[in-house]
Design a protein around this motif. Structure first.
Motif, PDB file in Angstrom:
ATOM      1  N   VAL A   1       9.981  25.071 -24.778  1.00  0.00           N
ATOM      2  CA  VAL A   1       9.221  26.169 -24.172  1.00  0.00           C
ATOM      3  C   VAL A   1       8.086  26.637 -25.076  1.00  0.00           C
ATOM      4  O   VAL A   1       7.037  27.069 -24.606  1.00  0.00           O
TER       5      VAL A   1
ATOM      6  N   GLN B   1       7.436  25.087 -20.595  1.00  0.00           N
ATOM      7  CA  GLN B   1       8.365  24.981 -19.470  1.00  0.00           C
ATOM      8  C   GLN B   1       9.085  26.320 -19.342  1.00  0.00           C
ATOM      9  O   GLN B   1      10.069  26.596 -20.044  1.00  0.00           O
ATOM     10  N   GLU B   2       8.563  27.168 -18.460  1.00  0.00           N
ATOM     11  CA  GLU B   2       9.093  28.522 -18.289  1.00  0.00           C
ATOM     12  C   GLU B   2       8.740  29.020 -16.908  1.00  0.00           C
ATOM     13  O   GLU B   2       7.610  28.840 -16.436  1.00  0.00           O
TER      14      GLU B   2
ATOM     15  N   MET C   1      11.844  21.317 -13.928  1.00  0.00           N
ATOM     16  CA  MET C   1      13.031  21.977 -14.450  1.00  0.00           C
ATOM     17  C   MET C   1      14.172  21.827 -13.438  1.00  0.00           C
ATOM     18  O   MET C   1      13.926  21.583 -12.256  1.00  0.00           O
TER      19      MET C   1
ATOM     20  N   MET D   1      13.842  31.297 -16.638  1.00  0.00           N
ATOM     21  CA  MET D   1      14.395  30.077 -17.211  1.00  0.00           C
ATOM     22  C   MET D   1      13.431  29.513 -18.239  1.00  0.00           C
ATOM     23  O   MET D   1      12.222  29.469 -17.999  1.00  0.00           O
TER      24      MET D   1
ATOM     25  N   ALA E   1      12.925  26.275 -21.346  1.00  0.00           N
ATOM     26  CA  ALA E   1      13.394  25.004 -21.905  1.00  0.00           C
ATOM     27  C   ALA E   1      13.736  25.202 -23.373  1.00  0.00           C
ATOM     28  O   ALA E   1      12.903  25.681 -24.146  1.00  0.00           O
ATOM     29  N   THR E   2      14.949  24.851 -23.764  1.00  0.00           N
ATOM     30  CA  THR E   2      15.415  25.135 -25.125  1.00  0.00           C
ATOM     31  C   THR E   2      15.635  23.886 -25.971  1.00  0.00           C
ATOM     32  O   THR E   2      15.893  24.003 -27.178  1.00  0.00           O
TER      33      THR E   2
ATOM     34  N   TYR F   1      18.271  23.936 -21.070  1.00  0.00           N
ATOM     35  CA  TYR F   1      17.581  25.138 -20.600  1.00  0.00           C
ATOM     36  C   TYR F   1      18.510  26.346 -20.699  1.00  0.00           C
ATOM     37  O   TYR F   1      19.727  26.214 -20.797  1.00  0.00           O
ATOM     38  N   LYS F   2      17.907  27.530 -20.640  1.00  0.00           N
ATOM     39  CA  LYS F   2      18.652  28.765 -20.486  1.00  0.00           C
ATOM     40  C   LYS F   2      18.099  29.522 -19.280  1.00  0.00           C
ATOM     41  O   LYS F   2      16.881  29.690 -19.165  1.00  0.00           O
TER      42      LYS F   2
END
Length: 358
Positions: free
Chosen positions: A65, A70-71, A107, A144, A146-147, A159-160
């Motif tokens: 992220v 990616q969010e 995602m 959300m 990307a982690t 992801y979270k």
């Protein structure tokens, strides 16, 4: 839906909470808890949701992220009903739009049950943060990120999904009946881009023009299309409706460059029920200026989750300024706001099945 619950070691004292929610403004006060759901492709996808204290998110410096943006996020409100219960307005529509944004940003899709279940779980423990101010609500922010820690241009595999809540008052600080907007020379989105996705990058691109509008004393910024620079698209965070003296209404069409607002969709239904003819059609800034001058255009409405429905009173750009009607709120705008807020707060019967009681 099963949720793992973690105890809060130091919840906000009652007196402190009451002070915070007495005049919360918008987006600066947050409740005690949050819900976190991890996604790991190697572990089979989405894991068990965890409800726990609101706290910083641990992230590796190489988290995707932070490098590839990616969010995605959503925004919706819980409203207090006359009987004391809380109600959510069309949360399944937010869940569907969330997944549409996820698809565009490569995602993973989130089950609707998880999206709504996480929100319900958070409201069960933080419903006492509801503000008593006029027009108050509990604003909910599911998002959300990307982690996965890696450097390489590809979709992440971890992801979270997180939900936080914020007691909210009125969105516009000016309190004006008709907001003032600035026509930006910047573009928000282009055909084939991410304009229809609710992702942070779209809002980052709007910050400079929004800052310019604020610096000149305006409440919001207006974006035109990126190709011809003539067609009205949307404000920095709201959709637009144009109400004419002949009983017709125009709203810019969903062509992939503007966000498909849930409030927008709801207003189309309510307008048609009032006997007005709504067209989703292109509308140029030159038409807007000419129709306002001739009196053909009698009201302009801006709508979105945060502001609900508000009147646009004045428009300013490099070629000068013009007003709509008397510059204040019109009959149609006032009636629609009263109806929509009435449905959301349980004061008006919900004949559409839009409200989900918590």
């Amino acid at each position: 839906m099963h949720v793992t619950r973690l105890p809060h070691p130091a919840p906000t004292p009652d007196a402190t909470r009451e002070s915070l929610i007495a005049d919360p403004g918008f987006g600066t006060v947050f409740t005690d808890h949050m819900v976190v759901v991890d996604y790991d492709e190697a572990l089979g996808g989405w894991q068990t949701p965890v409800l726990g204290p609101r706290q910083p998110i641990p992230l590796d410096p190489a988290a995707s992220v932070l490098h590839y943006a990616q969010e995605i996020f959503e925004g919706l409100k819980a409203y207090r009903h006359p009987d004391g219960a809380l109600g959510l307005f069309r949360p399944e529509a937010n869940a569907a739009r969330f997944n549409a944004s996820a698809e565009r940003l490569a995602m993973p899709a989130l089950p609707e049950e998880t999206f709504i279940g996480a929100i319900r779980a958070l409201l069960e423990v933080d419903g006492n943060w509801y503000p008593a101010v006029d027009g108050g609500s509990l604003y909910l922010r599911p998002f959300m990120i990307a982690t996965e820690a890696f450097l390489g241009v590809r979709p992440a595999k971890q992801y979270k999904f997180i939900v936080i809540a914020s007691p909210a008052g009125n969105y516009f600080k000016s309190g004006a009946k008709g907001v003032s907007i600035w026509i930006s020379e910047y573009s928000r989105a282009a055909p084939g881009g991410t304009g229809a996705a609710k992702c942070g990058g779209n809002y980052a691109a709007s910050l400079v023009p929004t800052g310019q509008a604020f610096a000149m004393g305006h409440d919001q910024v207006l974006f035109l299309d990126a190709t011809e620079r003539k067609w009205v698209e949307e404000l920095g965070g709201m959709n637009l409706f144009f109400v004419f003296a002949d009983g017709t209404v125009i709203t810019p069409p969903l062509t992939g460059t503007i966000l498909p607002g849930i409030t927008r969709n709801s207003l189309i239904t309510l307008l048609e029920e009032q006997g007005l003819t709504v067209s989703e059609a292109p509308y140029s800034i030159d038409q807007w200026r000419d129709d306002a001058a001739s009196g053909k255009l009698i009201e302009v409405m801006a709508c979105g989750t945060a502001a609900v429905v508000t009147a646009v009173g004045k428009v300013t750009g490099p070629e000068g300024a013009f007003s709509i009607g008397a510059g204040g709120i019109g009959q149609t705008t006032a009636a629609l706001r009263e109806t929509l807020v009435g449905i959301q707060t349980g004061r008006i019967a919900d004949t559409h099945g839009w409200v989900m009681r918590v």
